[in-house]
Design an enzyme around this catalytic site. Structure first.
Site, PDB file in Angstrom:
ATOM      1  N   ARG A  93     -23.953  54.230  13.470  1.00 23.56           N
ATOM      2  CA  ARG A  93     -25.013  53.674  14.290  1.00 23.56           C
ATOM      3  C   ARG A  93     -26.394  53.998  13.744  1.00 23.56           C
ATOM      4  O   ARG A  93     -27.323  53.231  13.897  1.00 23.56           O
ATOM      5  CB  ARG A  93     -24.873  54.220  15.718  1.00 23.56           C
ATOM      6  CG  ARG A  93     -25.802  53.584  16.695  1.00 23.56           C
ATOM      7  CD  ARG A  93     -25.354  53.831  18.120  1.00 23.56           C
ATOM      8  NE  ARG A  93     -25.510  55.232  18.502  1.00 23.56           N
ATOM      9  CZ  ARG A  93     -25.072  55.721  19.655  1.00 23.56           C
ATOM     10  NH1 ARG A  93     -24.442  54.945  20.513  1.00 23.56           N
ATOM     11  NH2 ARG A  93     -25.252  56.977  19.953  1.00 23.56           N
ATOM     12  N   TYR A  94     -26.530  55.170  13.138  1.00 23.99           N
ATOM     13  CA  TYR A  94     -27.801  55.580  12.546  1.00 23.99           C
ATOM     14  C   TYR A  94     -27.650  55.506  11.033  1.00 23.99           C
ATOM     15  O   TYR A  94     -26.576  55.785  10.507  1.00 23.99           O
ATOM     16  CB  TYR A  94     -28.137  57.016  12.941  1.00 23.99           C
ATOM     17  CG  TYR A  94     -28.174  57.266  14.430  1.00 23.99           C
ATOM     18  CD1 TYR A  94     -29.232  56.782  15.205  1.00 23.99           C
ATOM     19  CD2 TYR A  94     -27.169  57.987  15.062  1.00 23.99           C
ATOM     20  CE1 TYR A  94     -29.279  57.023  16.571  1.00 23.99           C
ATOM     21  CE2 TYR A  94     -27.206  58.231  16.429  1.00 23.99           C
ATOM     22  CZ  TYR A  94     -28.266  57.746  17.181  1.00 23.99           C
ATOM     23  OH  TYR A  94     -28.300  57.987  18.523  1.00 23.99           O
ATOM     24  N   ARG A  97     -26.225  58.939   9.152  1.00 25.36           N
ATOM     25  CA  ARG A  97     -25.085  59.753   9.586  1.00 25.36           C
ATOM     26  C   ARG A  97     -24.028  58.905  10.268  1.00 25.36           C
ATOM     27  O   ARG A  97     -24.343  57.910  10.910  1.00 25.36           O
ATOM     28  CB  ARG A  97     -25.532  60.890  10.507  1.00 25.36           C
ATOM     29  CG  ARG A  97     -26.326  60.473  11.742  1.00 25.36           C
ATOM     30  CD  ARG A  97     -27.306  61.608  12.096  1.00 25.36           C
ATOM     31  NE  ARG A  97     -27.945  61.478  13.393  1.00 25.36           N
ATOM     32  CZ  ARG A  97     -29.036  60.761  13.617  1.00 25.36           C
ATOM     33  NH1 ARG A  97     -29.586  60.047  12.659  1.00 25.36           N
ATOM     34  NH2 ARG A  97     -29.579  60.738  14.819  1.00 25.36           N
ATOM     35  N   CYS A 106      -6.999  66.140  22.410  1.00 28.87           N
ATOM     36  CA  CYS A 106      -7.854  67.297  22.675  1.00 28.87           C
ATOM     37  C   CYS A 106      -6.994  68.435  23.231  1.00 28.87           C
ATOM     38  O   CYS A 106      -5.885  68.207  23.693  1.00 28.87           O
ATOM     39  CB  CYS A 106      -8.923  66.963  23.713  1.00 28.87           C
ATOM     40  SG  CYS A 106     -10.014  65.627  23.229  1.00 28.87           S
ATOM     41  N   CYS A 113     -15.036  62.735  30.576  1.00 33.33           N
ATOM     42  CA  CYS A 113     -15.151  62.409  29.146  1.00 33.33           C
ATOM     43  C   CYS A 113     -15.662  60.983  28.935  1.00 33.33           C
ATOM     44  O   CYS A 113     -15.148  60.043  29.536  1.00 33.33           O
ATOM     45  CB  CYS A 113     -13.782  62.542  28.495  1.00 33.33           C
ATOM     46  SG  CYS A 113     -13.773  62.033  26.768  1.00 33.33           S
ATOM     47  N   ARG A 115     -15.284  59.301  26.311  1.00 32.97           N
ATOM     48  CA  ARG A 115     -14.305  58.537  25.535  1.00 32.97           C
ATOM     49  C   ARG A 115     -12.946  58.536  26.230  1.00 32.97           C
ATOM     50  O   ARG A 115     -11.898  58.419  25.600  1.00 32.97           O
ATOM     51  CB  ARG A 115     -14.133  59.139  24.133  1.00 32.97           C
ATOM     52  CG  ARG A 115     -15.371  59.026  23.300  1.00 32.97           C
ATOM     53  CD  ARG A 115     -15.049  58.977  21.794  1.00 32.97           C
ATOM     54  NE  ARG A 115     -16.282  58.904  21.053  1.00 32.97           N
ATOM     55  CZ  ARG A 115     -16.845  59.942  20.420  1.00 32.97           C
ATOM     56  NH1 ARG A 115     -16.250  61.120  20.415  1.00 32.97           N
ATOM     57  NH2 ARG A 115     -17.982  59.787  19.800  1.00 32.97           N
ATOM     58  N   ASP A 274     -22.778  60.019  30.538  1.00 36.21           N
ATOM     59  CA  ASP A 274     -22.538  58.623  30.156  1.00 36.21           C
ATOM     60  C   ASP A 274     -21.718  57.936  31.252  1.00 36.21           C
ATOM     61  O   ASP A 274     -20.921  58.566  31.937  1.00 36.21           O
ATOM     62  CB  ASP A 274     -21.770  58.557  28.830  1.00 36.21           C
ATOM     63  CG  ASP A 274     -22.596  59.070  27.661  1.00 36.21           C
ATOM     64  OD1 ASP A 274     -23.796  58.734  27.601  1.00 36.21           O
ATOM     65  OD2 ASP A 274     -22.043  59.808  26.819  1.00 36.21           O
ATOM     66  N   ASP A 311     -27.848  58.798  26.018  1.00 38.67           N
ATOM     67  CA  ASP A 311     -27.321  57.832  25.066  1.00 38.67           C
ATOM     68  C   ASP A 311     -27.507  56.464  25.737  1.00 38.67           C
ATOM     69  O   ASP A 311     -26.832  56.175  26.738  1.00 38.67           O
ATOM     70  CB  ASP A 311     -25.846  58.129  24.774  1.00 38.67           C
ATOM     71  CG  ASP A 311     -25.457  57.734  23.368  1.00 38.67           C
ATOM     72  OD1 ASP A 311     -25.929  56.667  22.910  1.00 38.67           O
ATOM     73  OD2 ASP A 311     -24.687  58.480  22.734  1.00 38.67           O
ATOM     74  N   LYS A 318     -29.352  57.799  21.046  1.00 39.51           N
ATOM     75  CA  LYS A 318     -29.756  58.896  21.924  1.00 39.51           C
ATOM     76  C   LYS A 318     -31.262  59.086  21.845  1.00 39.51           C
ATOM     77  O   LYS A 318     -31.824  59.098  20.757  1.00 39.51           O
ATOM     78  CB  LYS A 318     -29.085  60.190  21.471  1.00 39.51           C
ATOM     79  CG  LYS A 318     -27.592  60.225  21.698  1.00 39.51           C
ATOM     80  CD  LYS A 318     -27.053  61.622  21.361  1.00 39.51           C
ATOM     81  CE  LYS A 318     -25.544  61.602  21.247  1.00 39.51           C
ATOM     82  NZ  LYS A 318     -25.091  60.853  20.060  1.00 39.51           N
TER      83      LYS A 318
HETATM   84  C1  LIG Z   1     -24.585  61.287  18.936  1.00 36.31           C
HETATM   85  C2  LIG Z   1     -24.297  60.489  17.766  1.00 36.31           C
HETATM   86  C3  LIG Z   1     -24.676  60.919  16.487  1.00 36.31           C
HETATM   87  C4  LIG Z   1     -25.376  62.224  16.261  1.00 36.31           C
HETATM   88  O1  LIG Z   1     -26.659  62.177  16.763  1.00 36.31           O
HETATM   89  P1  LIG Z   1     -27.634  63.409  16.541  1.00 36.31           P
HETATM   90  O2  LIG Z   1     -28.848  63.032  17.353  1.00 36.31           O
HETATM   91  O3  LIG Z   1     -27.906  63.512  15.089  1.00 36.31           O
HETATM   92  O4  LIG Z   1     -26.948  64.628  17.061  1.00 36.31           O
HETATM   93  C5  LIG Z   1     -24.395  60.119  15.423  1.00 36.31           C
HETATM   94  N1  LIG Z   1     -23.780  58.925  15.575  1.00 36.31           N
HETATM   95  C6  LIG Z   1     -23.423  58.483  16.792  1.00 36.31           C
HETATM   96  C7  LIG Z   1     -22.761  57.153  16.902  1.00 36.31           C
HETATM   97  C8  LIG Z   1     -23.663  59.245  17.922  1.00 36.31           C
HETATM   98  O5  LIG Z   1     -23.273  58.800  19.119  1.00 36.31           O
HETATM   99  S1  SF4 Z   2     -15.222  65.538  26.449  1.00 36.19           S
HETATM  100 FE1  SF4 Z   2     -13.528  64.150  25.901  1.00 36.19          FE
HETATM  101  S2  SF4 Z   2     -13.345  64.325  23.667  1.00 36.19           S
HETATM  102 FE2  SF4 Z   2     -14.496  66.119  24.375  1.00 36.19          FE
HETATM  103  S3  SF4 Z   2     -12.946  67.743  24.721  1.00 36.19           S
HETATM  104 FE3  SF4 Z   2     -13.297  66.711  26.692  1.00 36.19          FE
HETATM  105  S4  SF4 Z   2     -11.701  65.142  26.748  1.00 36.19           S
HETATM  106 FE4  SF4 Z   2     -11.866  65.757  24.592  1.00 36.19          FE
END
Ligand SMILES: *Cc1c(COP(=O)(O)O)cnc(C)c1O
Ligand code: SF4
Length: 352
Positions: A93-94, A97, A106, A113, A115, A274, A311, A318
């Site tokens: 996305r960025y 990174r 997990c 969560c 996700r 989120d 986010d 973010k």
């Molecule tokens: C959170 C996130 C990151 C990391 O973001 P930082 O601000 O550098 O901690 C990188 N990619 C995605 C898709 C994210 O959701």
């Molecule tokens: S927030 Fe989601 S991905 Fe992170 S430890 Fe908990 S269940 Fe696993």
């Protein structure tokens, strides 16, 4: 350690009833929750749970019928990762990174969560070929400076697979940093042993970011796990999710961030929740979050101040959403009204 039932991860509602953590009468209702979202309570987290239903550790890990309530603004992909997934396991996305998600399981399953629609014990992990394709994606793009291992919890990989993955990343010349997001040092601290720590050894900087939400999670065992990582030369950061009824007050976050710093962990992010499905009962307002952050600023060491971030839904990234301490003064260029931690206002003019 013994093989008593309390020493293994509790994986379904019957396990939770058997361990006395859930009333038998709630069994059927909660099975509907467990059919939808993965359940997992590690022995360490089970041991931490108090008797009160509102206990902050219970609230984070025990399924709740409220999870079956979803609202129209909740979304299976609340952070909009899908449209930034060029190859399986990568979120880009960025520009500089990427996320790399090697595994979807997990050690515990948090009820909030973001996700939750993707993670679980049956959740797909990358096959060796898929992992290689994801690594190739990074190898072919010199603009990628950092790889963030997340998931799932990447530290549940076997130490052999982890060592290979870290070595593969370490060999990519254009990477400056490798970051690992994990809940393991809190959820199952004894598994963060010397073999795991050694598997993270690299020439490049390896940062570990610990997900931790309540001061009681920083147990003596967790501190020992963090000490092992720190002694291996790994810088430690934390991320915390702001959760109603768990940590949404200044005193709890004060104690949490102090406990983390005392355990060599620098608080990095405080996440606004989120909008994942069935998490409305954890939601706070941003105004409440800002009040808490303002309160922390006034009372806690700067080392204990994470960035309060949102986010932005839809994949817009973010951004910091903490209280704003500076605004432009009217009718003057380069003059500002600055708010101090106690709410007092001061005029600041840039020196000529
Ligand atoms: C959170 C996130 C990151 C990391 O973001 P930082 O601000 O550098 O901690 C990188 N990619 C995605 C898709 C994210 O959701
Ligand atoms: S927030 Fe989601 S991905 Fe992170 S430890 Fe908990 S269940 Fe696993």
């Amino acid at each position: 350690m013994t093989d008593s039932p309390s020493r293994r991860t509790l994986r379904d509602i019957d396990d939770l009833v058997g361990a006395g953590l859930v009333e038998a009468g709630a069994r059927d209702g909660l099975k509907a929750v467990a059919a939808r979202y993965a359940v997992g309570v590690s022995p360490d987290m089970a041991d931490l749970m108090g008797a009160d239903a509102a206990d902050p550790i219970r609230r984070q890990f025990l399924p709740d019928a409220a999870e079956l309530r979803t609202s129209h603004d909740q979304n299976a992909d609340p952070t909009g990762d899908d449209r930034f997934t060029p190859v399986k396991g990568i979120v880009h996305r960025y520009p500089d990174r990427v996320l790399l998600k090697p595994v979807h399981a997990c050690a515990v399953y948090c009820r909030f969560c973001f996700r939750r629609e993707r993670v679980g014990p049956g959740g797909e992990a990358l096959t060796p070929a898929e992992l290689e394709a994801a690594l190739d994606y990074v190898r072919q793009r010199p603009a990628i400076w950092e790889v963030i291992l997340t998931g799932g919890d990447p530290l549940i990989l076997s130490t052999r697979r982890l060592r290979r993955l870290v070595a593969a990343l370490d060999a990519i010349a254009h990477l400056g940093a490798i970051r690992i997001h994990t809940r393991l040092p809190v959820a199952a601290p004894d598994s963060v042993g010397p073999a795991l720590t050694r598997s993270l050894a690299a020439e490049k900087a390896v940062y570990v970011v610990i997900h931790c939400n309540h001061p009681r999670e920083v147990t003596p065992r967790a501190r020992a796990a963090l000490r092992r990582l720190s002694d291996a030369g790994i810088p430690l950061l934390s991320q915390t999710v702001l959760l109603k009824g768990v940590n949404d007050d200044p005193a709890t976050l004060d104690a949490l961030f102090r406990a983390l710093v005392a355990a060599r962990v620098k608080p990095y992010y405080l996440h606004h929740l989120d909008a994942a499905p069935g998490t409305g009962h954890f939601r706070t307002t941003i105004a409440h979050g800002q009040d808490i952050v303002r309160g922390l600023r006034a009372r806690v060491s700067g080392l204990c101040q994470p960035n309060y971030v949102l986010d932005i839904p839809g994949g817009h990234g973010k951004v910091p959403i903490g209280p704003v301490h500076l605004r432009r003064a009217e009718d003057e260029t380069d003059a500002y009204v600055v708010e101090d931690a106690k709410g007092g206002h001061h005029l600041y003019r840039s020196p000529a």
